[in-house]
Design an enzyme around this catalytic site. Structure first.
Site, PDB file in Angstrom:
ATOM      1  N   LEU A  77       0.825  -1.208   0.000  1.00  0.00           N
ATOM      2  CA  LEU A  77       0.000   0.000   0.000  1.00  0.00           C
ATOM      3  C   LEU A  77       0.857   1.255   0.000  1.00  0.00           C
ATOM      4  O   LEU A  77       1.858   1.322   0.711  1.00  0.00           O
ATOM      5  CB  LEU A  77      -0.865   0.048   1.261  1.00  0.00           C
ATOM      6  N   LYS A  80       1.079   7.195   1.535  1.00  0.00           N
ATOM      7  CA  LYS A  80       1.209   8.629   1.334  1.00  0.00           C
ATOM      8  C   LYS A  80       0.056   9.175   0.489  1.00  0.00           C
ATOM      9  O   LYS A  80      -0.116  10.390   0.373  1.00  0.00           O
ATOM     10  CB  LYS A  80       2.548   8.949   0.677  1.00  0.00           C
ATOM     11  N   HIS A 144      20.450   1.355  16.303  1.00  0.00           N
ATOM     12  CA  HIS A 144      20.337  -0.057  15.950  1.00  0.00           C
ATOM     13  C   HIS A 144      20.717  -0.898  17.165  1.00  0.00           C
ATOM     14  O   HIS A 144      21.069  -0.368  18.234  1.00  0.00           O
ATOM     15  CB  HIS A 144      21.242  -0.390  14.765  1.00  0.00           C
ATOM     16  N   ASP A 145      20.653  -2.203  16.993  1.00  0.00           N
ATOM     17  CA  ASP A 145      20.925  -3.138  18.080  1.00  0.00           C
ATOM     18  C   ASP A 145      22.237  -2.810  18.795  1.00  0.00           C
ATOM     19  O   ASP A 145      22.287  -2.736  20.033  1.00  0.00           O
ATOM     20  CB  ASP A 145      20.978  -4.559  17.497  1.00  0.00           C
ATOM     21  N   ILE A 146      23.307  -2.577  18.049  1.00  0.00           N
ATOM     22  CA  ILE A 146      24.619  -2.325  18.638  1.00  0.00           C
ATOM     23  C   ILE A 146      24.616  -1.057  19.498  1.00  0.00           C
ATOM     24  O   ILE A 146      25.259  -1.003  20.554  1.00  0.00           O
ATOM     25  CB  ILE A 146      25.701  -2.235  17.531  1.00  0.00           C
ATOM     26  N   ASN A 147      23.854  -0.034  19.078  1.00  0.00           N
ATOM     27  CA  ASN A 147      23.781   1.210  19.833  1.00  0.00           C
ATOM     28  C   ASN A 147      23.014   1.021  21.133  1.00  0.00           C
ATOM     29  O   ASN A 147      23.410   1.542  22.178  1.00  0.00           O
ATOM     30  CB  ASN A 147      23.117   2.298  18.998  1.00  0.00           C
ATOM     31  N   ASP A 174      17.117  -6.320  19.468  1.00  0.00           N
ATOM     32  CA  ASP A 174      16.026  -6.565  18.529  1.00  0.00           C
ATOM     33  C   ASP A 174      15.143  -7.721  18.997  1.00  0.00           C
ATOM     34  O   ASP A 174      13.916  -7.636  18.973  1.00  0.00           O
ATOM     35  CB  ASP A 174      16.586  -6.911  17.147  1.00  0.00           C
TER      36      ASP A 174
END
Length: 405
Positions: A77, A80, A144-147, A174
């Site tokens: 879809l 916007k 992200h995961d590491i951060n 995550d």
């Protein structure tokens, strides 16, 4: 235990709209799909979930996408466009759960926030997954995961003593967010049975990792210094809870924390000088003698290959195991017996391997392959048809780029 049990599907007739991308939301809705929920994956029309682009591929589809997006249907879809949003709102009116993973504030700008959708469906359970949650000073920080692991102090205690922090081989932030979202959605469904009302769920990856740091934060809570990297009881600081290289360059994992296990191991490998008959039931404090024991273990395990040690020590049942490769792990007898890796048929790419469901339940149907992971927009026509759109209307929406199949 069969992957298609003749029992009740716990979430049968529960309809979930999944607007997430990548790991957290996908893991959550895959679990919910395994227990019978109808998961409709709502994707943008150009490339969809960019999990689809991450190598390696099996045929035309990304391998990790096939794992994380089983038991889902896809509708593409363009949100916007007003007509695209109108379609989604029709879907919301019939949905039980709405899950999204965009930056906080994004859904409000689209008019798709919880307050707006609640006006359409009072029973809707709305789950938002984000890096730091929907409020707080870091609400708008991307990560992200590491951060997340860095912010949560995970790297403070992960790695060898005196060495650099180590990035784990799986996506912890995550995955815990996906698990927490699954739990929260199930709790909300139970609550709705009592109240008749839906609610907003705010899942933070950061919160999830902090809640899992209990073994490290206990020192700070007790007014002590947190153990440094490689010094903690369960982080490499104890010789009897550690990894040791073997003669062939592989490793064994020693987890003999309990005194009875530790002593049995020492007796077997001629380490009688280190046996302490009157010590506590488990190792809880580092001792100076542990430095010598650590050196003894290092020397001893280098004298035989990994498999030789496994064969020699397995019968003692004292928490000593091989450090397997991924290939060894997925072909292991226990993996096969527990059906944690399965061969399943996929309509687009043929026979593939799929991870099994970790839940084993006596009276609830669990099936990881009711529906193979979908092609982008594969079920667009089917879903629009269920909303009352006829063929001509669907073709017109297709021509205007509102939808894709």
């Amino acid at each position: 235990m069969s992957t298609r049990q003749q029992n009740v599907s716990a979430l049968e007739r529960i309809k979930i709209l999944d607007l997430t991308r990548l790991i957290p939301g996908a893991y959550c809705t895959a679990m919910l799909g395994d227990v019978g929920a109808e998961v409709l994956k709502v994707e943008e029309t150009r490339i969809g979930d960019y999990e689809r682009e991450i190598r390696p591929f099996i045929g035309s589809m990304a391998s990790r996408f096939l794992i994380l997006n089983r038991n889902k249907k896809s509708i593409a879809l363009n949100l916007k466009e007003d007509k695209g949003k109108k379609i989604l709102l029709k879907m919301v009116s019939k949905a039980d759960v709405f899950i999204e993973g965009f930056r906080p504030g994004t859904m409000k700008k689209l008019g798709l926030d919880y307050e707006s959708l609640r006006e359409i469906n009072q029973r809707l359970i709305y789950c938002s997954i984000s890096s730091f949650g929907q409020d707080g000073p870091f609400r708008d920080v991307v990560a992200h995961d590491i951060n997340i692991l860095g912010f949560a102090g995970f790297f403070h205690v992960t790695g060898v003593k005196g060495g650099a922090p180590v990035i784990p081989g799986l996506q912890i932030a995550d995955s815990v967010a996906g698990m927490n979202a699954t739990l929260a959605i199930l709790f909300a469904l139970m609550n709705r049975e009592k109240t008749g009302k839906g609610q907003l769920i705010d899942i933070s990856m950061f919160d999830g990792v902090i809640s899992w740091m209990f073994d490290a934060v206990r020192y700070a809570f007790a007014g002590e210094s947190v153990r440094e990297r490689g010094e903690g009881r369960l982080c490499g600081g104890f010789p009897n809870y550690n990894l040791y290289e073997t003669k062939d360059g592989k490793y064994v994992a020693v987890g003999s924390l309990e005194t009875k296990f530790k002593n049995a191991l020492l007796k077997k490998i001629s380490g009688d000088d280190f046996i302490e008959e009157k010590s506590a039931s488990t190792s809880s404090d580092f001792r100076e003698s542990d430095r010598e024991l650590h050196a003894f273990f290092r020397r001893t395990f280098l004298t035989k290959t990994r498999n030789e040690w496994v064969e020699e020590l397995h019968g003692l049942n004292i928490c000593v195991s091989p450090v397997n490769t991924i290939e060894e792990a997925i072909s292991h007898a226990q993996t096969v017996h527990r059906e944690m890796v399965l061969e399943v048929d996929h309509p687009s790419v043929g026979t593939i391997k799929q991870t099994g469901c970790p839940l084993k339940m006596s009276d609830t149907s669990l099936d990881v392959n009711r529906i193979g992971a979908p092609r982008l927009g594969e079920h667009t026509r089917e879903i629009l048809g269920s909303l009352g759109y006829d063929r001509n209307e669907i073709d017109e929406l297709m021509r205007k780029g509102i939808i894709r199949e």
